[in-house]
Write a protein that holds these residues in place. Sequence first.
Motif, PDB file in Angstrom:
ATOM      1  N   ASP A 179       7.125   4.199  -5.828  1.00 56.59           N
ATOM      2  CA  ASP A 179       8.290   4.887  -6.528  1.00 56.59           C
ATOM      3  C   ASP A 179       8.883   3.656  -7.403  1.00 56.59           C
ATOM      4  O   ASP A 179       9.347   3.884  -8.417  1.00 56.59           O
ATOM      5  N   THR A 180       8.709   2.597  -6.855  1.00 53.86           N
ATOM      6  CA  THR A 180       9.493   1.394  -7.446  1.00 53.86           C
ATOM      7  C   THR A 180       8.457   0.520  -8.636  1.00 53.86           C
ATOM      8  O   THR A 180       8.685   0.457  -9.627  1.00 53.86           O
ATOM      9  N   LEU A 181       7.098   0.364  -8.054  1.00 54.39           N
ATOM     10  CA  LEU A 181       6.237  -0.401  -8.696  1.00 54.39           C
ATOM     11  C   LEU A 181       5.078   0.694  -9.408  1.00 54.39           C
ATOM     12  O   LEU A 181       4.476   0.271 -10.485  1.00 54.39           O
ATOM     13  N   GLY A 182       5.054   1.995  -9.331  1.00 57.68           N
ATOM     14  CA  GLY A 182       4.533   2.951  -9.973  1.00 57.68           C
ATOM     15  C   GLY A 182       2.767   2.646  -9.720  1.00 57.68           C
ATOM     16  O   GLY A 182       2.082   3.310 -10.307  1.00 57.68           O
ATOM     17  N   LEU A 183       2.666   2.360  -8.298  1.00 59.67           N
ATOM     18  CA  LEU A 183       1.129   2.272  -7.860  1.00 59.67           C
ATOM     19  C   LEU A 183       0.786   3.307  -7.177  1.00 59.67           C
ATOM     20  O   LEU A 183       1.064   3.326  -6.025  1.00 59.67           O
ATOM     21  N   THR A 184       0.446   4.513  -7.819  1.00 60.95           N
ATOM     22  CA  THR A 184       0.512   5.497  -6.934  1.00 60.95           C
ATOM     23  C   THR A 184      -0.799   6.263  -6.431  1.00 60.95           C
ATOM     24  O   THR A 184      -1.076   7.136  -5.988  1.00 60.95           O
ATOM     25  N   GLY A 185      -1.937   5.144  -6.455  1.00 58.75           N
ATOM     26  CA  GLY A 185      -2.963   5.386  -5.780  1.00 58.75           C
ATOM     27  C   GLY A 185      -2.788   5.520  -4.361  1.00 58.75           C
ATOM     28  O   GLY A 185      -3.606   5.915  -3.579  1.00 58.75           O
ATOM     29  N   THR A 186      -2.105   4.695  -3.642  1.00 63.49           N
ATOM     30  CA  THR A 186      -1.653   4.674  -2.259  1.00 63.49           C
ATOM     31  C   THR A 186      -0.941   5.762  -1.956  1.00 63.49           C
ATOM     32  O   THR A 186      -0.055   6.086  -2.741  1.00 63.49           O
ATOM     33  N   LYS A 187      -1.467   6.658  -1.167  1.00 62.26           N
ATOM     34  CA  LYS A 187      -1.040   8.049  -0.948  1.00 62.26           C
ATOM     35  C   LYS A 187      -0.097   8.196   0.620  1.00 62.26           C
ATOM     36  O   LYS A 187      -0.299   7.704   1.336  1.00 62.26           O
ATOM     37  N   PHE A 188       0.858   8.929   0.632  1.00 59.38           N
ATOM     38  CA  PHE A 188       1.663   9.537   1.737  1.00 59.38           C
ATOM     39  C   PHE A 188       0.670  10.542   2.332  1.00 59.38           C
ATOM     40  O   PHE A 188       0.425  11.495   1.594  1.00 59.38           O
ATOM     41  N   GLY A 189       0.481  10.214   3.657  1.00 64.39           N
ATOM     42  CA  GLY A 189      -0.177  11.298   4.322  1.00 64.39           C
ATOM     43  C   GLY A 189       0.691  11.821   5.376  1.00 64.39           C
ATOM     44  O   GLY A 189       1.313  12.986   5.503  1.00 64.39           O
TER      45      GLY A 189
END
Length: 157
Positions: free
Chosen positions: A29-39
């Motif tokens: 959310d802050t850095l925009g690195l969306t490759g890491t996912k919430f599971g």
Amino acid sequence: MEKTELTINGAKHVVQVDDDTPLLWVLRDTLGLTGTKFGCGVGVCGACTVLENGQAVRSCQIPCSTAAGRNFTTIEGLSPNGSHPCQRAWLAEEVAQCGYCQAGMIITACALLQENPNPSDEQIDHIMSDSICRCGTYPRMRNAIRRAAEEIRANNQ
């Protein structure tokens, strides 16, 4: 909210979030690195896995306040163009189906191969059992890890 300095993918970032904000949400959310996912949010599925100094860690379990001063690598930081041996092997072996868990799986495989560049099938299965793939592509993951290990060993000779 406190200002916290983090090192992500080799770059320093100063973020201002609540101290108890999980690193996962800072990344996404802050850095925009969306490759890491919430599971799962409780550290058992592996979708949020990142590297900390070569070790696989669950970013959903690391409060921002304790991430300060530590170095993390996300899937985006593994290689800018997808050229890391694990990323190439994942594509060559057609591991991904839905793809949701794959970033965490690739990061986990990288940690394994940094520690052991020639793992047995039993070691691969043991390490990868900490990550959940709903599509069940575990045999292809094992093949991809073997392929990446061969490339890493060949490059290090």
